[in-house]
Design a protein around this motif. Sequence first.
Motif, PDB file in Angstrom:
ATOM      1  N   GLY A  40       0.815  -1.214   0.000  1.00 60.05           N
ATOM      2  CA  GLY A  40       0.000   0.000   0.000  1.00 60.05           C
ATOM      3  C   GLY A  40       0.847   1.261   0.000  1.00 60.05           C
ATOM      4  N   ALA A  41       1.898   1.274   0.800  1.00 57.62           N
ATOM      5  CA  ALA A  41       2.793   2.429   0.841  1.00 57.62           C
ATOM      6  C   ALA A  41       3.517   2.600  -0.497  1.00 57.62           C
ATOM      7  CB  ALA A  41       3.796   2.271   1.977  1.00 57.62           C
ATOM      8  N   ALA A  42       3.971   1.481  -1.077  1.00 56.75           N
ATOM      9  CA  ALA A  42       4.643   1.550  -2.375  1.00 56.75           C
ATOM     10  C   ALA A  42       3.690   2.046  -3.454  1.00 56.75           C
ATOM     11  CB  ALA A  42       5.205   0.179  -2.748  1.00 56.75           C
ATOM     12  N   CYS A  43       2.448   1.601  -3.409  1.00 55.66           N
ATOM     13  CA  CYS A  43       1.437   2.035  -4.371  1.00 55.66           C
ATOM     14  C   CYS A  43       1.215   3.551  -4.264  1.00 55.66           C
ATOM     15  CB  CYS A  43       0.133   1.280  -4.125  1.00 55.66           C
ATOM     16  SG  CYS A  43      -1.210   1.747  -5.219  1.00 55.66           S
ATOM     17  N   THR A  44       1.119   4.046  -3.040  1.00 58.11           N
ATOM     18  CA  THR A  44       0.922   5.479  -2.824  1.00 58.11           C
ATOM     19  C   THR A  44       2.084   6.275  -3.402  1.00 58.11           C
ATOM     20  OG1 THR A  44      -0.354   5.063  -0.810  1.00 58.11           O
ATOM     21  CG2 THR A  44       0.588   7.255  -1.053  1.00 58.11           C
ATOM     22  N   ILE A  45       3.307   5.828  -3.140  1.00 54.83           N
ATOM     23  CA  ILE A  45       4.486   6.547  -3.632  1.00 54.83           C
ATOM     24  C   ILE A  45       4.554   6.506  -5.157  1.00 54.83           C
ATOM     25  CG2 ILE A  45       7.019   6.500  -3.693  1.00 54.83           C
ATOM     26  CD1 ILE A  45       6.864   5.555  -0.742  1.00 54.83           C
ATOM     27  N   LEU A  46       4.303   5.327  -5.738  1.00 51.69           N
ATOM     28  CA  LEU A  46       4.346   5.215  -7.203  1.00 51.69           C
ATOM     29  C   LEU A  46       3.295   6.099  -7.869  1.00 51.69           C
ATOM     30  CD1 LEU A  46       5.012   1.403  -7.673  1.00 51.69           C
ATOM     31  CD2 LEU A  46       6.553   3.294  -8.198  1.00 51.69           C
ATOM     32  N   VAL A  47       2.115   6.154  -7.283  1.00 59.32           N
ATOM     33  CA  VAL A  47       1.056   6.996  -7.838  1.00 59.32           C
ATOM     34  C   VAL A  47       1.454   8.461  -7.744  1.00 59.32           C
ATOM     35  CG1 VAL A  47      -1.285   7.833  -7.381  1.00 59.32           C
ATOM     36  CG2 VAL A  47      -0.854   5.399  -7.559  1.00 59.32           C
ATOM     37  N   GLN A  48       2.047   8.865  -6.627  1.00 57.62           N
ATOM     38  CA  GLN A  48       2.445  10.260  -6.473  1.00 57.62           C
ATOM     39  C   GLN A  48       3.553  10.650  -7.446  1.00 57.62           C
ATOM     40  OE1 GLN A  48       3.341  10.268  -2.274  1.00 57.62           O
ATOM     41  NE2 GLN A  48       1.368  11.162  -1.765  1.00 57.62           N
ATOM     42  N   ILE A  49       4.439   9.714  -7.752  1.00 53.30           N
ATOM     43  CA  ILE A  49       5.552  10.011  -8.661  1.00 53.30           C
ATOM     44  C   ILE A  49       5.135   9.892 -10.118  1.00 53.30           C
ATOM     45  CG2 ILE A  49       7.810   9.185  -9.449  1.00 53.30           C
ATOM     46  CD1 ILE A  49       8.371   8.417  -6.521  1.00 53.30           C
ATOM     47  N   ALA A  50       4.458   8.812 -10.478  1.00 59.20           N
ATOM     48  CA  ALA A  50       4.198   8.515 -11.887  1.00 59.20           C
ATOM     49  C   ALA A  50       2.866   9.059 -12.405  1.00 59.20           C
ATOM     50  CB  ALA A  50       4.252   7.003 -12.103  1.00 59.20           C
ATOM     51  N   LEU A  51       1.815   8.958 -11.612  1.00 66.01           N
ATOM     52  CA  LEU A  51       0.476   9.291 -12.109  1.00 66.01           C
ATOM     53  C   LEU A  51       0.038  10.710 -11.754  1.00 66.01           C
ATOM     54  CD1 LEU A  51      -2.107   8.244 -13.501  1.00 66.01           C
ATOM     55  CD2 LEU A  51      -2.883   7.496 -11.257  1.00 66.01           C
ATOM     56  N   PHE A  52       0.375  11.165 -10.574  1.00 62.98           N
ATOM     57  CA  PHE A  52      -0.140  12.444 -10.077  1.00 62.98           C
ATOM     58  C   PHE A  52       0.162  13.624 -10.997  1.00 62.98           C
ATOM     59  CE2 PHE A  52       0.248  16.320  -7.549  1.00 62.98           C
ATOM     60  CZ  PHE A  52      -1.065  16.435  -7.132  1.00 62.98           C
ATOM     61  N   PRO A  53       1.417  13.812 -11.443  1.00 63.19           N
ATOM     62  CA  PRO A  53       1.672  14.971 -12.310  1.00 63.19           C
ATOM     63  C   PRO A  53       0.844  14.951 -13.596  1.00 63.19           C
ATOM     64  CG  PRO A  53       3.741  14.037 -11.531  1.00 63.19           C
ATOM     65  CD  PRO A  53       2.651  13.087 -11.140  1.00 63.19           C
ATOM     66  N   ARG A  54       0.676  13.778 -14.182  1.00 63.96           N
ATOM     67  CA  ARG A  54      -0.114  13.666 -15.412  1.00 63.96           C
ATOM     68  C   ARG A  54      -1.600  13.916 -15.148  1.00 63.96           C
ATOM     69  NH1 ARG A  54       2.997   8.315 -16.644  1.00 63.96           N
ATOM     70  NH2 ARG A  54       4.891   9.172 -17.531  1.00 63.96           N
ATOM     71  N   LEU A  55      -2.072  13.419 -14.024  1.00 61.13           N
ATOM     72  CA  LEU A  55      -3.478  13.594 -13.671  1.00 61.13           C
ATOM     73  C   LEU A  55      -3.806  15.069 -13.442  1.00 61.13           C
ATOM     74  CD1 LEU A  55      -5.896  11.709 -13.224  1.00 61.13           C
ATOM     75  CD2 LEU A  55      -5.329  11.688 -10.814  1.00 61.13           C
ATOM     76  N   VAL A  56      -2.930  15.777 -12.741  1.00 61.15           N
ATOM     77  CA  VAL A  56      -3.156  17.204 -12.493  1.00 61.15           C
ATOM     78  C   VAL A  56      -3.055  17.994 -13.796  1.00 61.15           C
ATOM     79  CG1 VAL A  56      -2.219  19.260 -11.351  1.00 61.15           C
ATOM     80  CG2 VAL A  56      -2.484  17.151 -10.074  1.00 61.15           C
ATOM     81  N   ALA A  57      -2.116  17.621 -14.653  1.00 66.08           N
ATOM     82  CA  ALA A  57      -1.992  18.317 -15.947  1.00 66.08           C
ATOM     83  C   ALA A  57      -3.240  18.115 -16.800  1.00 66.08           C
ATOM     84  CB  ALA A  57      -0.755  17.830 -16.689  1.00 66.08           C
ATOM     85  N   ALA A  58      -3.826  16.930 -16.738  1.00 71.34           N
ATOM     86  CA  ALA A  58      -5.001  16.630 -17.563  1.00 71.34           C
ATOM     87  C   ALA A  58      -6.297  17.159 -16.962  1.00 71.34           C
ATOM     88  CB  ALA A  58      -5.113  15.124 -17.776  1.00 71.34           C
ATOM     89  N   LEU A  59      -6.433  17.070 -15.634  1.00 72.05           N
ATOM     90  CA  LEU A  59      -7.721  17.376 -15.001  1.00 72.05           C
ATOM     91  C   LEU A  59      -7.728  18.660 -14.171  1.00 72.05           C
ATOM     92  CD1 LEU A  59      -8.623  13.806 -13.682  1.00 72.05           C
ATOM     93  CD2 LEU A  59      -9.335  14.873 -15.827  1.00 72.05           C
ATOM     94  N   GLY A  60      -6.573  19.083 -13.710  1.00 72.36           N
ATOM     95  CA  GLY A  60      -6.503  20.204 -12.784  1.00 72.36           C
ATOM     96  C   GLY A  60      -6.469  19.695 -11.345  1.00 72.36           C
ATOM     97  N   GLU A  61      -6.061  20.583 -10.449  1.00 69.36           N
ATOM     98  CA  GLU A  61      -5.877  20.182  -9.046  1.00 69.36           C
ATOM     99  C   GLU A  61      -7.171  19.739  -8.380  1.00 69.36           C
ATOM    100  OE1 GLU A  61      -4.307  23.769  -7.488  1.00 69.36           O
ATOM    101  OE2 GLU A  61      -2.250  23.330  -8.097  1.00 69.36           O
ATOM    102  N   HIS A  62      -8.229  20.512  -8.565  1.00 70.23           N
ATOM    103  CA  HIS A  62      -9.474  20.224  -7.846  1.00 70.23           C
ATOM    104  C   HIS A  62     -10.133  18.940  -8.326  1.00 70.23           C
ATOM    105  CE1 HIS A  62      -9.674  24.782  -6.950  1.00 70.23           C
ATOM    106  NE2 HIS A  62      -8.909  24.157  -6.093  1.00 70.23           N
ATOM    107  N   LEU A  63     -10.144  18.711  -9.633  1.00 69.08           N
ATOM    108  CA  LEU A  63     -10.741  17.481 -10.150  1.00 69.08           C
ATOM    109  C   LEU A  63      -9.879  16.266  -9.797  1.00 69.08           C
ATOM    110  CD1 LEU A  63     -13.200  16.427 -11.562  1.00 69.08           C
ATOM    111  CD2 LEU A  63     -12.075  16.815 -13.749  1.00 69.08           C
ATOM    112  N   ALA A  64      -8.558  16.453  -9.774  1.00 67.40           N
ATOM    113  CA  ALA A  64      -7.672  15.363  -9.348  1.00 67.40           C
ATOM    114  C   ALA A  64      -7.941  15.007  -7.885  1.00 67.40           C
ATOM    115  CB  ALA A  64      -6.211  15.748  -9.545  1.00 67.40           C
ATOM    116  N   ALA A  65      -8.115  16.020  -7.043  1.00 64.29           N
ATOM    117  CA  ALA A  65      -8.441  15.772  -5.633  1.00 64.29           C
ATOM    118  C   ALA A  65      -9.769  15.045  -5.504  1.00 64.29           C
ATOM    119  CB  ALA A  65      -8.483  17.086  -4.853  1.00 64.29           C
ATOM    120  N   THR A  66     -10.739  15.424  -6.319  1.00 68.34           N
ATOM    121  CA  THR A  66     -12.046  14.764  -6.303  1.00 68.34           C
ATOM    122  C   THR A  66     -11.924  13.303  -6.717  1.00 68.34           C
ATOM    123  OG1 THR A  66     -13.126  16.857  -6.799  1.00 68.34           O
ATOM    124  CG2 THR A  66     -14.390  14.857  -7.213  1.00 68.34           C
TER     125      THR A  66
END
Length: 125
Positions: A57-83
């Motif tokens: 679970g911890a590894a999954c969280t870190i991988l998502v924050q490194i690999a997926l999060f920047p792309r998700l925020v770029a595509a959706l924006g901060e608020h929609l990514a948080a949602t």
Amino acid sequence: SPVPPVVGVGAVAQPLLRLLAVMLGWSLTLSVSTYGLFAPFALGYGQSQLSATFSAGAACTILVQIALFPRLVAALGEHLAATCGAVAVAVGLGSCSLVHAPLPLHTGLYLLNRAGSGVADTATA
């Protein structure tokens, strides 16, 4: 010089994002502590399986924050990514209590919770 007051959507969004950050932090704390009590009883986990689940679970969280999060925020924006992250936490946590078998599905739901927490918590920071 004093900071100007927040106006418009920011006057509502900032307090709600702070509340969401507190709720996500609390949900992560409770999900880990409750899972530590739930998994041995409901799934027959021993200490090694429980430790492996928490580490995954911890590894999954870190991988998502490194690999997926920047792309998700770029595509959706901060608020929609948080949602999206908050919805993933809700689905993962709610379903973990209901779905015990098959075990890979249950584990996937736990990891969905942790991935959603990584996205939503980082988006509200």
